[in-house]
Write a protein that holds these residues in place. Sequence first.
Motif, PDB file in Angstrom:
ATOM      1  N   CYS A 228     -65.226  62.779 -25.798  1.00 42.60           N
ATOM      2  CA  CYS A 228     -64.860  64.054 -26.423  1.00 42.60           C
ATOM      3  C   CYS A 228     -63.369  64.114 -26.721  1.00 42.60           C
ATOM      4  O   CYS A 228     -62.544  63.643 -25.939  1.00 42.60           O
ATOM      5  N   HIS A 229     -63.039  64.714 -27.875  1.00 45.72           N
ATOM      6  CA  HIS A 229     -61.645  64.856 -28.296  1.00 45.72           C
ATOM      7  C   HIS A 229     -60.943  65.969 -27.520  1.00 45.72           C
ATOM      8  O   HIS A 229     -59.746  66.149 -27.662  1.00 45.72           O
ATOM      9  N   SER A 230     -61.728  66.772 -26.776  1.00 50.34           N
ATOM     10  CA  SER A 230     -61.196  67.991 -26.165  1.00 50.34           C
ATOM     11  C   SER A 230     -61.547  68.040 -24.684  1.00 50.34           C
ATOM     12  O   SER A 230     -62.608  67.557 -24.275  1.00 50.34           O
ATOM     13  N   VAL A 231     -60.680  68.642 -23.895  1.00 48.66           N
ATOM     14  CA  VAL A 231     -60.981  68.811 -22.470  1.00 48.66           C
ATOM     15  C   VAL A 231     -62.000  69.932 -22.267  1.00 48.66           C
ATOM     16  O   VAL A 231     -63.024  69.750 -21.626  1.00 48.66           O
ATOM     17  N   VAL A 232     -61.728  71.104 -22.851  1.00 46.97           N
ATOM     18  CA  VAL A 232     -62.619  72.244 -22.587  1.00 46.97           C
ATOM     19  C   VAL A 232     -63.993  72.078 -23.222  1.00 46.97           C
ATOM     20  O   VAL A 232     -64.979  72.599 -22.706  1.00 46.97           O
ATOM     21  N   LEU A 233     -64.068  71.340 -24.344  1.00 44.93           N
ATOM     22  CA  LEU A 233     -65.354  71.218 -25.031  1.00 44.93           C
ATOM     23  C   LEU A 233     -66.152  69.995 -24.576  1.00 44.93           C
ATOM     24  O   LEU A 233     -67.187  69.682 -25.157  1.00 44.93           O
ATOM     25  N   ASP A 234     -65.693  69.335 -23.540  1.00 45.35           N
ATOM     26  CA  ASP A 234     -66.349  68.097 -23.114  1.00 45.35           C
ATOM     27  C   ASP A 234     -67.681  68.402 -22.421  1.00 45.35           C
ATOM     28  O   ASP A 234     -67.724  68.865 -21.277  1.00 45.35           O
ATOM     29  N   LEU A 235     -68.768  68.153 -23.121  1.00 48.61           N
ATOM     30  CA  LEU A 235     -70.100  68.509 -22.599  1.00 48.61           C
ATOM     31  C   LEU A 235     -70.481  67.666 -21.387  1.00 48.61           C
ATOM     32  O   LEU A 235     -71.173  68.129 -20.486  1.00 48.61           O
ATOM     33  N   TYR A 236     -70.035  66.409 -21.387  1.00 51.07           N
ATOM     34  CA  TYR A 236     -70.352  65.553 -20.245  1.00 51.07           C
ATOM     35  C   TYR A 236     -69.737  66.134 -18.971  1.00 51.07           C
ATOM     36  O   TYR A 236     -70.407  66.286 -17.945  1.00 51.07           O
ATOM     37  N   GLU A 237     -68.453  66.478 -19.048  1.00 53.44           N
ATOM     38  CA  GLU A 237     -67.769  67.026 -17.859  1.00 53.44           C
ATOM     39  C   GLU A 237     -68.344  68.387 -17.478  1.00 53.44           C
ATOM     40  O   GLU A 237     -68.479  68.705 -16.295  1.00 53.44           O
ATOM     41  N   GLN A 238     -68.704  69.174 -18.478  1.00 53.24           N
ATOM     42  CA  GLN A 238     -69.301  70.495 -18.217  1.00 53.24           C
ATOM     43  C   GLN A 238     -70.625  70.308 -17.471  1.00 53.24           C
ATOM     44  O   GLN A 238     -70.925  71.005 -16.503  1.00 53.24           O
ATOM     45  N   TRP A 239     -71.390  69.345 -17.916  1.00 52.59           N
ATOM     46  CA  TRP A 239     -72.694  69.034 -17.304  1.00 52.59           C
ATOM     47  C   TRP A 239     -72.509  68.565 -15.870  1.00 52.59           C
ATOM     48  O   TRP A 239     -73.201  69.013 -14.944  1.00 52.59           O
ATOM     49  N   LYS A 240     -71.566  67.650 -15.672  1.00 52.98           N
ATOM     50  CA  LYS A 240     -71.313  67.121 -14.319  1.00 52.98           C
ATOM     51  C   LYS A 240     -70.969  68.261 -13.357  1.00 52.98           C
ATOM     52  O   LYS A 240     -71.431  68.286 -12.211  1.00 52.98           O
TER      53      LYS A 240
END
Length: 384
Positions: A228-240
């Motif tokens: 992801c190009h963005s920290v806040v929009l990172d779906l992988y990290e959000q999912w984790k």
Amino acid sequence: MAMTFKGPDGQEDMPYLLTPGPLTTSRTVKQALLADWGSRDTEFRQVVREIRSELLRLAGCDDSYECVIMQGSGTFAIEAALGCFAPSKRKKTLVVANGAYGERAAKILDHIGRNNILISKSDTTQVQVSHMAETLEDDRNISHIWLIHCETTSGIVNPLGDLAAAAKQAGKIFMVDAMSSFGGIHVDMVRDGIDVLVSSSNKCIEGIPGFSYVLVKRDLLEASKGQCHSVVLDLYEQWKGLEANGQFRFTPPTHALVAFRQALRELEEEGGVAARNARYARNASILVKALGEMGIQPLLSDNEAGPIIQTFLTPRDPNFKFEQFYDALRARGFAIYPGKLTKRDSFRIGTIGKLDADVMERVVVAIRDVLRDMNVRDMAPLAG
Ligand SMILES: *Cc1c(COP(=O)(O)O)cnc(C)c1O
């Protein structure tokens, strides 16, 4: 003295929202907002769990899919999905557009530096398999396809099942913006072979604005780590984060989530997506028929126009002024929507939200009265 009116649930001077979102919600959805939930509490984490699993169920997902909720309006989840799943090296995303939301997706891809090819059809052309076949044939580097299910610019509904099947047959990853259709038009991600679907809280599920969500194959989500190009929009990290402790990485819209759970329960009580689709279709048909009888022409034919939002061509009578029309309807308790077509003057009336046949009949009466007061007689459209 200003005219007063009664809107949803008899609320004074609050109009029905005949728009594609935010839209009119039930009293009980609004009542769910009257509590302050702690984002770390077990009860709240249970709400989030229930929402995630219910969304997967509604979309016909099996256990190879995940649901990731993202703070922000629908476009936040679109940019998140494109940033996580659209390829970044030699491979490309094909965007097949027939309105403003398709164009916007291509703009986002340009902005975040992802290769893309935009096929731009007119707002009145349903996207067909044949429109993408040649491009897929010519450019072997296309690995992903992005489509808008209901293009809210006009209300046209694209044949999602056919397009997804063709994409699968060609071995492509198929991603869909089902923002304005999900919950109002049946979608089956497994049957149709849809890899990624994006929608938001304030459309056909009839929740309030505040978040959006992405339904995605788990293997794609796992492969998106670090992409992801963005920290806040990172779906992988959000999912984790959601998987680890049921919590969001950053402040969740607690009230919007609790209201959305209530909205999901009300969707079930209504009879699910089929019943909701039937109510919206009835709303649309009452409106199109009555305005047609007045001489006001819809943009699309019956089999192209979905039940979500109806586009009407502006009457050519010089007495018709959209702002005046809008204000007069607003004063009677109905907020409509301006047109967004590139070529023809139009206005739009949303037929989704907590609206039924009775409300639509009252809208029709209000439109008839307003046009009479404005002395609009010649309803034929301006030449297109
Ligand atoms: C509403 C909508 C969006 C998202 O718009 P937001 O203003 O960001 O919520 C995206 N695509 C379509 C087709 C829509 O109808």
